[in-house]
Design an enzyme around this catalytic site. Structure first.
Site, short mmCIF file in Angstrom:
data_model
loop_
_atom_site.label_atom_id
_atom_site.label_comp_id
_atom_site.label_asym_id
_atom_site.label_seq_id
_atom_site.Cartn_x
_atom_site.Cartn_y
_atom_site.Cartn_z
N TYR A 103 -117.38 47.06 -34.95
CA TYR A 103 -117.84 45.99 -34.08
C TYR A 103 -117.77 46.42 -32.61
O TYR A 103 -118.74 46.27 -31.86
CB TYR A 103 -116.98 44.75 -34.31
CG TYR A 103 -117.38 43.54 -33.51
CD1 TYR A 103 -118.40 42.70 -33.95
CD2 TYR A 103 -116.72 43.22 -32.32
CE1 TYR A 103 -118.77 41.57 -33.21
CE2 TYR A 103 -117.09 42.11 -31.59
CZ TYR A 103 -118.11 41.29 -32.04
OH TYR A 103 -118.48 40.18 -31.30
N SER B 177 -120.41 41.34 -26.48
CA SER B 177 -119.10 40.73 -26.69
C SER B 177 -118.15 41.24 -25.62
O SER B 177 -118.43 42.25 -24.97
CB SER B 177 -118.58 41.13 -28.08
OG SER B 177 -117.21 40.86 -28.25
#
Length: 243
Positions: free
Chosen positions: A152, A139
């Site tokens: 995350y 990401s």
């Protein structure tokens, strides 16, 4: 057509969103694809849509025994595995002081441990194939930081580093490992988020990406067209991280 016609690829988190786009693109370009997910009905429906070149298998990416079974079934159905897209991932939103240990660990288990177990499970099959490409979906949260999603971000930075270590270890087996770092992509989850839309509007490319655009990048990395790329980050974020 046919850019990956010799490839047998496992895609995790493949039932919907980006994972489904990856599976469709790979099948369109000639690969056989094993779609895995915890979403059984959606995964089975996608495999049925894609026909004889696709197989759905349920997979909790945190379970090593099931990983090994998936690889065995993939080999039995289509032959040795030569591609893996570690796409399965979750996010939990909370500030650090309110985030429970259990919720933090859950994100790490899926996003980080799942990638480790996937790479570990497929390397033997890729040795049989004589070639392999592993694409780990990270990401922009593996490039920069974001508030309120520390698990995350931690997991996606870890995936970036894990990909580099695996690239070094697996190179003698003719197996490449790279990480992909999407920004805002118009999946079902993002489509309902006004915050994501407003952020994308301020990027140099002022819109969310599409799953198909990310699928084109994954296709390139699974294919032999990227044969000199390993241990690298491939960012697709509309220029967000240039700001």
């Amino acid at each position: 057509m046919g850019r990956v016609s010799t490839k047998n690829v496992i895609v995790t988190g493949g039932a919907r969103g980006m994972g489904a786009a990856f599976a469709r693109k790979l099948v369109d370009e000639g690969a056989t694809v094993v779609i895995t997910d915890v979403l059984g009905a959606e995964g089975a429906a996608l495999a049925a849509e894609l026909g004889d070149s696709a197989l759905f298998l349920p997979l909790d990416v945190t379970d090593e025994a099931v990983w090994n079974d998936v690889v065995a079934q993939a080999e039995s159905k289509f032959g040795p595995v030569s591609g893996l897209v570690n796409n399965a991932g979750i996010v939990h939103v909370d500030p650090i002081e309110k985030l429970s240990e259990a919720d933090y660990r859950k994100v790490i288990d899926v996003n980080q441990l799942g990638v480790f177990l996937g790479m570990k499970a497929v390397i033997g099959s890729m040795r049989k194939a004589g070639v392999g490409s592993i694409v780990n979906i990270s990401s922009t949260g593996g490039i920069i930081g974001y508030s309120n999603i520390i698990g995350y971000v931690a997991s996606k930075w870890a995936v970036r580093g894990m990909s580099k270590t695996a690239a070094q270890e697996f190179a003698p087996d003719n197996v490449r490992v790279n990480s992909v770092h999407p920004g805002i992509v118009a999946t079902e989850m993002v489509a309902s988020s006004d915050r994501s839309t407003s952020i994308a509007a301020k990027q140099p490319i002022a819109r969310p990406g599409t799953p198909e655009e990310l699928a084109n990048l994954v296709l390139f990395l699974i294919s032999d067209e990227s044969s000199y790329s390993t241990g690298s980050e491939f960012i697709a974020d509309g220029g967000f991280t240039t700001q």
